[in-house]
Design an enzyme around this catalytic site. Structure first.
Site, PDB file in Angstrom:
ATOM      1  CG  HIS A   1      -9.455  -2.191  -0.449  1.00  0.00           C
ATOM      2  ND1 HIS A   1     -10.649  -2.579   0.105  1.00  0.00           N
ATOM      3  CD2 HIS A   1      -9.753  -1.185  -1.300  1.00  0.00           C
ATOM      4  CE1 HIS A   1     -11.629  -1.856  -0.400  1.00  0.00           C
ATOM      5  NE2 HIS A   1     -11.116  -0.995  -1.255  1.00  0.00           N
TER       6      HIS A   1
ATOM      7  CG  ASP B   1       3.087  -4.110   0.654  1.00  0.00           C
ATOM      8  OD1 ASP B   1       1.877  -4.047   0.981  1.00  0.00           O
ATOM      9  OD2 ASP B   1       4.001  -4.361   1.458  1.00  0.00           O
ATOM     10  CG  HIS B   2       2.878  -0.381   2.934  1.00  0.00           C
ATOM     11  ND1 HIS B   2       2.842  -1.757   2.960  1.00  0.00           N
ATOM     12  CD2 HIS B   2       2.569   0.025   4.179  1.00  0.00           C
ATOM     13  CE1 HIS B   2       2.529  -2.164   4.181  1.00  0.00           C
ATOM     14  NE2 HIS B   2       2.349  -1.092   4.938  1.00  0.00           N
TER      15      HIS B   2
ATOM     16  CD  GLU C   1     -11.574  -3.684  -3.870  1.00  0.00           C
ATOM     17  OE1 GLU C   1     -10.862  -3.136  -4.732  1.00  0.00           O
ATOM     18  OE2 GLU C   1     -12.817  -3.572  -3.846  1.00  0.00           O
TER      19      GLU C   1
ATOM     20  CB  CYS D   1     -14.914   2.892  -3.960  1.00  0.00           C
ATOM     21  SG  CYS D   1     -14.710   1.364  -3.026  1.00  0.00           S
TER      22      CYS D   1
ATOM     23  CG  HIS E   1     -11.031   3.561   0.228  1.00  0.00           C
ATOM     24  ND1 HIS E   1     -11.460   4.259  -0.874  1.00  0.00           N
ATOM     25  CD2 HIS E   1     -11.198   2.255  -0.067  1.00  0.00           C
ATOM     26  CE1 HIS E   1     -11.870   3.406  -1.790  1.00  0.00           C
ATOM     27  NE2 HIS E   1     -11.719   2.178  -1.331  1.00  0.00           N
TER      28      HIS E   1
ATOM     29  CG  HIS F   1      -8.606   1.715  -4.620  1.00  0.00           C
ATOM     30  ND1 HIS F   1      -9.109   0.714  -5.403  1.00  0.00           N
ATOM     31  CD2 HIS F   1      -9.453   1.826  -3.561  1.00  0.00           C
ATOM     32  CE1 HIS F   1     -10.208   0.240  -4.860  1.00  0.00           C
ATOM     33  NE2 HIS F   1     -10.430   0.891  -3.746  1.00  0.00           N
TER      34      HIS F   1
HETATM   35 NI    NI Z   1     -12.051   0.441  -2.454  1.00  0.00          NI
END
Ligand code: NI
Length: 137
Positions: free
Chosen positions: A43, A81-82, A126, A35, A41, A16
């Protein structure tokens, strides 16, 4: 009638970027820091879905965990996911994918799949130390 909470853990990896299109780079940098990385990037999100309700006298269940597992798979794992949340998930096209907003989106996807008398709580990690909780209020 005894009310019991049944929980299921799940996991997804997603990328995100936190930013607002209508803010300057400086403003985004100041509020969202790392962020706001324009290259995104990732998580490793951990999720706990908790369902509270009275025990069904016939089955002894609050909810069949196999059904809960399938709902989480369809609504969260298959959807997120992914994925790049900003670019690939409809709900975040115009919504900043913070842990707070992700937990509300997950709640709103799962709640309609449950029998109406069941209460739902979403806990989203997160990072191992940072997590949020939403239960529909
Ligand atoms: Ni983040």
């Amino acid at each position: 009638m005894s009310k019991v909470t049944v929980s299921r853990k799940a996991h997804f990896n997603a990328a995100h970027r936190l930013y607002r299109k209508d803010w300057s780079n400086e403003q985004n940098e100041e509020v969202f820091g790392k962020c706001n990385n324009p290259s995104f990037h990732g998580h490793n999100y951990d999720l706990i879905v908790s369902v509270t309700g009275s025990i069904n006298v016939d089955t002894g269940y609050v909810i069949d965990i196999k059904i809960l597992k399938e709902i989480i798979k369809e609504e969260v794992e298959d959807a997120f996911d992914h994925k790049n949340l900003n670019l690939q998930v409809e709900e975040f096209k115009n919504l900043n994918p913070t842990a707070e907003n992700i937990s509300v989106v997950i709640y709103n996807k799962i709640k309609p799949r449950l029998e109406t008398h069941l209460e739902l709580e979403i806990t989203l990690f997160e990072t191992p130390r940072n997590f949020v909780t939403y239960s529909g209020n």
